[in-house]
Design a protein around this motif. Structure first.
Motif, PDB file in Angstrom:
ATOM      1  N   MET A 199      15.238   1.565  23.000  1.00  0.00           N
ATOM      2  CA  MET A 199      14.466   0.415  22.496  1.00  0.00           C
ATOM      3  C   MET A 199      14.561   0.337  20.982  1.00  0.00           C
ATOM      4  N   LYS A 200      14.868  -0.847  20.517  1.00  0.00           N
ATOM      5  CA  LYS A 200      15.133  -0.964  19.087  1.00  0.00           C
ATOM      6  C   LYS A 200      14.724  -2.371  18.668  1.00  0.00           C
ATOM      7  N   LEU A 201      14.075  -2.470  17.531  1.00  0.00           N
ATOM      8  CA  LEU A 201      13.657  -3.779  17.054  1.00  0.00           C
ATOM      9  C   LEU A 201      14.882  -4.526  16.531  1.00  0.00           C
ATOM     10  N   GLU A 202      15.065  -5.766  16.978  1.00  0.00           N
ATOM     11  CA  GLU A 202      16.228  -6.538  16.525  1.00  0.00           C
ATOM     12  C   GLU A 202      15.909  -7.258  15.211  1.00  0.00           C
ATOM     13  N   ASN A 203      16.802  -7.098  14.248  1.00  0.00           N
ATOM     14  CA  ASN A 203      16.701  -7.818  12.972  1.00  0.00           C
ATOM     15  C   ASN A 203      15.312  -7.820  12.334  1.00  0.00           C
ATOM     16  N   PRO A 204      14.742  -6.640  12.139  1.00  0.00           N
ATOM     17  CA  PRO A 204      13.433  -6.627  11.468  1.00  0.00           C
ATOM     18  C   PRO A 204      13.583  -7.038  10.004  1.00  0.00           C
ATOM     19  N   ALA A 205      12.587  -7.717   9.492  1.00  0.00           N
ATOM     20  CA  ALA A 205      12.596  -8.053   8.055  1.00  0.00           C
ATOM     21  C   ALA A 205      12.299  -6.770   7.277  1.00  0.00           C
ATOM     22  N   PRO A 206      13.019  -6.538   6.169  1.00  0.00           N
ATOM     23  CA  PRO A 206      12.681  -5.352   5.367  1.00  0.00           C
ATOM     24  C   PRO A 206      11.258  -5.478   4.829  1.00  0.00           C
ATOM     25  N   LEU A 207      10.592  -4.328   4.695  1.00  0.00           N
ATOM     26  CA  LEU A 207       9.223  -4.343   4.184  1.00  0.00           C
ATOM     27  C   LEU A 207       9.174  -4.821   2.738  1.00  0.00           C
ATOM     28  N   GLN A 208       8.160  -5.594   2.417  1.00  0.00           N
ATOM     29  CA  GLN A 208       7.865  -5.914   1.022  1.00  0.00           C
ATOM     30  C   GLN A 208       6.877  -4.852   0.555  1.00  0.00           C
ATOM     31  N   TRP A 209       7.338  -3.911  -0.248  1.00  0.00           N
ATOM     32  CA  TRP A 209       6.477  -2.793  -0.612  1.00  0.00           C
ATOM     33  C   TRP A 209       5.397  -3.198  -1.587  1.00  0.00           C
ATOM     34  N   GLN A 210       4.181  -2.792  -1.262  1.00  0.00           N
ATOM     35  CA  GLN A 210       3.130  -2.900  -2.266  1.00  0.00           C
ATOM     36  C   GLN A 210       2.716  -1.490  -2.654  1.00  0.00           C
ATOM     37  N   PHE A 211       3.182  -1.071  -3.821  1.00  0.00           N
ATOM     38  CA  PHE A 211       2.864   0.273  -4.283  1.00  0.00           C
ATOM     39  C   PHE A 211       1.513   0.297  -4.976  1.00  0.00           C
ATOM     40  N   SER A 212       0.975   1.504  -5.136  1.00  0.00           N
ATOM     41  CA  SER A 212      -0.272   1.647  -5.881  1.00  0.00           C
ATOM     42  C   SER A 212      -0.012   1.322  -7.357  1.00  0.00           C
ATOM     43  N   GLN A 213      -1.077   1.012  -8.071  1.00  0.00           N
ATOM     44  CA  GLN A 213      -0.910   0.710  -9.497  1.00  0.00           C
ATOM     45  C   GLN A 213      -0.295   1.892 -10.235  1.00  0.00           C
ATOM     46  N   ARG A 214      -0.719   3.116  -9.839  1.00  0.00           N
ATOM     47  CA  ARG A 214      -0.156   4.283 -10.542  1.00  0.00           C
ATOM     48  C   ARG A 214       1.331   4.417 -10.257  1.00  0.00           C
ATOM     49  N   ALA A 215       1.741   4.053  -9.047  1.00  0.00           N
ATOM     50  CA  ALA A 215       3.168   4.144  -8.714  1.00  0.00           C
ATOM     51  C   ALA A 215       3.956   3.074  -9.460  1.00  0.00           C
ATOM     52  N   ASP A 216       3.387   1.892  -9.594  1.00  0.00           N
ATOM     53  CA  ASP A 216       4.065   0.835 -10.350  1.00  0.00           C
ATOM     54  C   ASP A 216       4.256   1.251 -11.813  1.00  0.00           C
ATOM     55  N   ALA A 217       3.315   2.040 -12.322  1.00  0.00           N
ATOM     56  CA  ALA A 217       3.375   2.425 -13.734  1.00  0.00           C
ATOM     57  C   ALA A 217       4.302   3.611 -13.996  1.00  0.00           C
ATOM     58  N   MET A 218       4.737   4.294 -12.939  1.00  0.00           N
ATOM     59  CA  MET A 218       5.567   5.486 -13.134  1.00  0.00           C
ATOM     60  C   MET A 218       6.944   5.123 -13.664  1.00  0.00           C
ATOM     61  N   LYS A 219       7.427   5.942 -14.568  1.00  0.00           N
ATOM     62  CA  LYS A 219       8.811   5.804 -15.002  1.00  0.00           C
ATOM     63  C   LYS A 219       9.525   7.100 -14.656  1.00  0.00           C
ATOM     64  N   SER A 220      10.806   7.001 -14.358  1.00  0.00           N
ATOM     65  CA  SER A 220      11.559   8.220 -14.096  1.00  0.00           C
ATOM     66  C   SER A 220      11.623   9.029 -15.381  1.00  0.00           C
ATOM     67  N   SER A 221      11.574  10.348 -15.260  1.00  0.00           N
ATOM     68  CA  SER A 221      11.660  11.210 -16.426  1.00  0.00           C
ATOM     69  C   SER A 221      12.960  10.957 -17.173  1.00  0.00           C
ATOM     70  N   ALA A 222      12.818  10.604 -18.447  1.00  0.00           N
ATOM     71  CA  ALA A 222      14.001  10.364 -19.286  1.00  0.00           C
ATOM     72  C   ALA A 222      14.892  11.601 -19.271  1.00  0.00           C
ATOM     73  N   ILE A 223      14.254  12.763 -19.317  1.00  0.00           N
ATOM     74  CA  ILE A 223      15.033  14.001 -19.372  1.00  0.00           C
ATOM     75  C   ILE A 223      15.832  14.211 -18.090  1.00  0.00           C
ATOM     76  N   ARG A 224      15.204  13.949 -16.948  1.00  0.00           N
ATOM     77  CA  ARG A 224      15.921  14.139 -15.683  1.00  0.00           C
ATOM     78  C   ARG A 224      17.133  13.214 -15.596  1.00  0.00           C
ATOM     79  N   GLU A 225      16.984  11.987 -16.074  1.00  0.00           N
ATOM     80  CA  GLU A 225      18.105  11.047 -16.035  1.00  0.00           C
ATOM     81  C   GLU A 225      19.245  11.552 -16.903  1.00  0.00           C
ATOM     82  N   ILE A 226      18.868  12.067 -18.088  1.00  0.00           N
ATOM     83  CA  ILE A 226      19.890  12.593 -18.999  1.00  0.00           C
ATOM     84  C   ILE A 226      20.585  13.797 -18.377  1.00  0.00           C
TER      85      ILE A 226
END
Lengths: 398, 398
Positions: B1-28
């Motif tokens: 059993m498998k859902l046919e053509n599901p719409a991808p989720l529209q993510w609603q993240f928490s405010q703290r998650a929206d404010a997160m930035k990837s560590s500049a150091i890790r990217e470097i």
């Protein structure tokens, strides 16, 4: 140099810290560790199932062959070969899962914490089963979740009730296989209906599955992840199939969520121990779990049957209980006038038997005449004797 | 059993998650892992210092002798013998620390996360050094911290400036020994003044001390914890003296805070791996660190000197840098018109040398003409050649 007579600090905790309560279960567990108590209260796997020698060999091999790498800092998302193994193992029923969708975490509980961090704001609505896993309620409550209990029966939550209560919810948390605390299993048709409903509502569906491999007899039911990988967040763990003390679990989710959770994990603990991940991969890569897990199923299945038999023989007819097809727990419903919380004190002091009262597992209105029994760490004769004493105590309340 | 053509989720993240930035150091760090790059950007200890054989023996011994216990769930506060060892090792200068004040955590970063969880509300003021450790800024920012940078000079933060800016603050975060990122050390008099000021203001003082054992020559300066155990929260780690990949650290604090952090840890990851804690105790209980840590000090001290010599020889006179007495980092200040962030791209592409730009370490106004160099994972000849190339690039900008 030392400060003389400093005044003690007047602590100002965060609002979330002020709202925290100690886990009722953990407090109970402290009492029930007395050796004279037969404890059905634990949530611990049986140490008889821990493959100590196999793990020792795996540690030795990884440290001998890749010691420097295993002991160095590692990537936040986890050890790639293990993530690939997990992705392959979950690519069932036609679903294609990639390693990019897998985030390694320090036990499933951390997966719950990270989900709360990235999905829940103060006051966010979160749908949960009735009753639900206490550790999830605690993890989400810490981020301000406002719970809405989905009507549930002996087969788990009722998908047709969701649409009416889901407005504005951030996620639905479910534990479909041999649920903690009830031991119940969500049937395949309900799984599909749940997946379909959540997809239609745009509601992220959490499938927490620590016990899924522990089916006593039957083939496992299809995972909801396989029904819709783009809408289901799957959580797995090595705690119940290998050992819990190493703290290793994983989250499988669509890429946008995995990226956010990975960022949150960087700030939370950098990464999960590289050594642990390499050792687990070493331990399982050649099919070890295929031989090992059936021995756990057999042990737990036999002890579950021993407890079911004892309940049948010794518990009053006015009690009812779940008949789990896997996992670690049986859920008992007492006559309505008996409060399991009050019963616990008498059970421990008079009958030397412990269990977990059901009330803390309810996010909203608690059904106080319920309790959870675990059978996995108690030998059959003790199960029998403990259930007999508990049954007599309950009978004395009728 | 498998859902046919599901719409991808529209993510609603928490405010703290929206404010997160990837560590500049890790990217470097991702870029600088190319084998053709000489990287001074890392924050990783040298794998040459990892006692692989010793750890292997300890794993073998613990799994042989106490395997079932080591692989079972454990207590949230941690393995008692290790907590007792830590308490004893910190009972210096007349201070009495008990195991009850010690909480084991999954690496120091988790200590920062738990501190944020129990002490910081949205908008809470947190005092930090100028500049400060990026991992702490990220951990606290996740809980909504509003940072106030304490004026600091080459000897660290200036205690006399604190009272004017401390009103309403929840804590002061400091890293007094061989600070990350600057390598600087807070002198004893400033430590005492800081302890005294925070006690008077009722302000919890965090003493983060991952590098304290890595003094090249001199005896370590007294810990602020020893000056006022009732007002200082001390954080330690096994990452820099044993190995980082096992993820093991600890927090020492007055009991009311430890209890709150323990509750928060229950909901966060239940407990830190029991096996890891037992193995570390097995590895260190007979004085191993007393012989082992001096070998790390020697290696890092020699490589630090090699880098200081090279900076002296090859960097333009208009640059200045810290002269660390321990730890893993040198901090360079360039002429004011040079932006180290822009310089990095050229350094990597043209000169095959990497470093970490200083800006992300500033909580408020960034001094962009700064950068951090680590010397611990690069052999002396490569240090010399890399610094020479970097010096030439900087000279070309004058």
């Amino acid at each position: 140099m030392k400060l003389e007579n400093p005044a003690p600090l007047q602590w100002q905790f965060s609002q979330r810290a002020d709202a925290m309560k100690s886990s009722a279960i953990r407090e109970i567990l402290k009492v029930t560790m007395r050796p004279d108590i037969t404890s059905f209260a634990g949530g611990l796997p049986s140490p008889l199932t821990f493959p100590v020698e196999h793990m020792k060999t795996a540690f030795d091999r990884v440290l001998s062959q890749q010691g420097k790498m295993a002991l160095q800092y590692g990537p936040t998302d986890g050890y790639l070969p293990l993530r690939e193994w997990i992705a392959a193992s979950l690519s069932t029923n036609g679903a294609q899962i990639s390693a990019e969708q897998v985030l390694m975490v320090s036990g499933s509980q951390q997966g719950l914490d990270l989900l709360g961090k990235v999905l829940i704001d103060e006051g966010s609505k979160v749908l949960v089963e009735t009753p639900s896993y206490l550790g999830a309620l605690q993890a989400f409550a810490l981020y301000g979740a406002k719970f809405e209990s989905v009507p549930s029966d002996e087969f788990g939550l009722q998908p047709e009730t969701i649409e009416a209560i889901a407005g504005g919810a951030r996620m639905l948390y479910s534990l479909p296989n041999f649920q903690n605390p009830t031991g119940r299993t969500l049937p395949t048709e309900r799984r599909f209906k749940l997946v379909e409903t959540c997809a239609r509502l745009g509601l992220p569906l959490i499938e927490d599955d620590p016990y899924g491999a522990l089916s006593y007899q039957n083939a496992p039911l299809p995972k909801m992840l396989s029904m819709n990988p783009s809408g289901v967040i799957y959580m797995g763990s090595f705690s119940k199939v290998l050992t819990p003390g190493i703290r290793l679990g994983y989250v499988v989710a669509p890429r946008p969520l995995i990226l956010k959770m990975e960022q949150a994990k960087q700030a939370t603990d950098l990464h999960t121990a590289q050594l642990t991940q390499m050792v687990v991969y070493e331990a399982i890569k050649d099919g070890f779990l295929d031989q090992h897990v059936p021995t756990i199923r057999k042990l737990y299945g036999d002890q579950c049957q021993a407890m079911l038999d004892a309940l049948q023989q010794y518990f009053p007819a006015s009690c009812s209980w779940s008949k789990p097809e896997g996992g670690m727990f049986i859920w008992v419903t007492l006559p309505e006038h008996i409060d399991a919380g009050a019963l616990l004190n008498e059970a421990v002091e008079q009958e030397k038997v412990a269990f977990v009262p059901g009330a803390p597992f309810y996010a909203n209105v608690a059904q106080k005449n319920t309790l959870r029994l675990s059978f996995v760490t108690v030998p059959p004769e003790q199960i029998r004797a403990g259930v007999e004493r508990l049954g007599k105590l309950i009978a004395s309340k009728l």
